[in-house]
Motif scaffolding. Structure first.
Motif, PDB file in Angstrom:
ATOM      1  N   GLU A 190       2.283  -0.295  -9.701  1.00  0.00           N
ATOM      2  CA  GLU A 190       1.965  -1.129  -8.554  1.00  0.00           C
ATOM      3  C   GLU A 190       3.259  -1.433  -7.809  1.00  0.00           C
ATOM      4  OE1 GLU A 190      -1.680  -3.841 -10.175  1.00  0.00           O
ATOM      5  OE2 GLU A 190       0.317  -4.253 -10.953  1.00  0.00           O
ATOM      6  N   GLN A 221       5.030   8.667  -1.282  1.00  0.00           N
ATOM      7  CA  GLN A 221       4.955   7.394  -2.005  1.00  0.00           C
ATOM      8  C   GLN A 221       3.884   7.448  -3.083  1.00  0.00           C
ATOM      9  OE1 GLN A 221       4.282   4.553   1.126  1.00  0.00           O
ATOM     10  NE2 GLN A 221       6.470   4.074   1.294  1.00  0.00           N
ATOM     11  N   LYS A 222       2.791   8.134  -2.799  1.00  0.00           N
ATOM     12  CA  LYS A 222       1.721   8.252  -3.801  1.00  0.00           C
ATOM     13  C   LYS A 222       2.187   9.030  -5.020  1.00  0.00           C
ATOM     14  CE  LYS A 222      -2.012   7.781  -0.524  1.00  0.00           C
ATOM     15  NZ  LYS A 222      -3.141   8.401   0.154  1.00  0.00           N
ATOM     16  N   GLU A 240       0.846  -1.185   0.000  1.00  0.00           N
ATOM     17  CA  GLU A 240       0.000   0.000   0.000  1.00  0.00           C
ATOM     18  C   GLU A 240       0.886   1.241   0.000  1.00  0.00           C
ATOM     19  OE1 GLU A 240      -3.338   2.066   2.856  1.00  0.00           O
ATOM     20  OE2 GLU A 240      -2.801  -0.024   3.164  1.00  0.00           O
ATOM     21  N   LYS A 241       0.491   2.242  -0.772  1.00  0.00           N
ATOM     22  CA  LYS A 241       1.216   3.512  -0.806  1.00  0.00           C
ATOM     23  C   LYS A 241       0.619   4.384   0.289  1.00  0.00           C
ATOM     24  CE  LYS A 241       1.208   2.914  -5.753  1.00  0.00           C
ATOM     25  NZ  LYS A 241       0.603   3.380  -6.975  1.00  0.00           N
ATOM     26  N   LYS A 242       1.300   4.490   1.407  1.00  0.00           N
ATOM     27  CA  LYS A 242       0.726   5.146   2.585  1.00  0.00           C
ATOM     28  C   LYS A 242       0.953   6.653   2.610  1.00  0.00           C
ATOM     29  CE  LYS A 242       0.912   1.029   5.386  1.00  0.00           C
ATOM     30  NZ  LYS A 242       1.401   0.381   6.563  1.00  0.00           N
ATOM     31  N   THR A 243       2.159   7.110   2.361  1.00  0.00           N
ATOM     32  CA  THR A 243       2.445   8.534   2.489  1.00  0.00           C
ATOM     33  C   THR A 243       2.186   9.251   1.174  1.00  0.00           C
ATOM     34  OG1 THR A 243       4.764   8.310   1.849  1.00  0.00           O
ATOM     35  CG2 THR A 243       4.245   7.994   4.180  1.00  0.00           C
ATOM     36  N   TRP A 244       2.042  10.560   1.240  1.00  0.00           N
ATOM     37  CA  TRP A 244       1.813  11.349   0.029  1.00  0.00           C
ATOM     38  C   TRP A 244       3.031  11.290  -0.887  1.00  0.00           C
ATOM     39  CZ3 TRP A 244       5.031  15.368  -1.126  1.00  0.00           C
ATOM     40  CH2 TRP A 244       5.825  15.859  -0.079  1.00  0.00           C
ATOM     41  N   ALA A 302       3.253   6.921  -8.616  1.00  0.00           N
ATOM     42  CA  ALA A 302       2.001   7.175  -9.334  1.00  0.00           C
ATOM     43  C   ALA A 302       1.968   6.350 -10.621  1.00  0.00           C
ATOM     44  CB  ALA A 302       1.867   8.651  -9.654  1.00  0.00           C
ATOM     45  N   TYR A 305       8.635  -2.214  -8.187  1.00  0.00           N
ATOM     46  CA  TYR A 305       7.383  -1.748  -8.783  1.00  0.00           C
ATOM     47  C   TYR A 305       7.263  -2.232 -10.206  1.00  0.00           C
ATOM     48  CZ  TYR A 305      10.403   1.958 -10.594  1.00  0.00           C
ATOM     49  OH  TYR A 305      11.408   2.658 -11.202  1.00  0.00           O
TER      50      TYR A 305
END
Length: 122
Positions: free
Chosen positions: A109, A101-102, A95-99, A106, A121
């Protein structure tokens, strides 16, 4: 005079396409463009063919594109099921938890290995 058949390829993709076209007796070559890496640029390659060979090169290019995309998809499927470091089958989707990482991941996966704790990824 030459015309562009494909662009935005990396060096290995361009050389593979040129070899495919040359094996069909078509005159093709790869040309590098873009800023060099030491200036912060990304080096891309384009494949060019003679204008007279363009009509004969298009079916070969389309077949190469299909083969290349199927190979890439097969590689991605392997990476979804097996760790590239230790070849373990204990792979989970992270899971991409922090902003951060998001933003960083982007459009991709992120997977992790439960055995060696590697992260990659696709």
């Amino acid at each position: 005079m030459s015309t562009i058949l494909s662009k935005y390829l990396d060096q290995f993709e361009a050389n593979d396409l040129v070899e495919t076209l040359k094996s069909s007796n078509l005159n093709a070559f790869a040309k590098a463009y873009g800023l060099p890496k030491f200036l912060g640029g990304i080096r891309n390659y384009l494949v060019m063919v003679d204008k007279k060979d363009l009509a004969m090169a298009l079916p070969h290019f389309k077949q190469w594109q299909l083969d290349f995309n199927s190979k890439k998809q097969a590689e991605k499927n392997v990476l979804r099921q097996q760790c590239p470091s230790c070849q373990a089958k204990t792979v989970t989707l992270r899971e991409k938890k922090t902003w951060f990482q998001k933003i960083r991941f982007a459009g991709v996966e992120v997977f992790g290995c439960e055995t060696c704790l590697a992260i990659w990824y696709v």
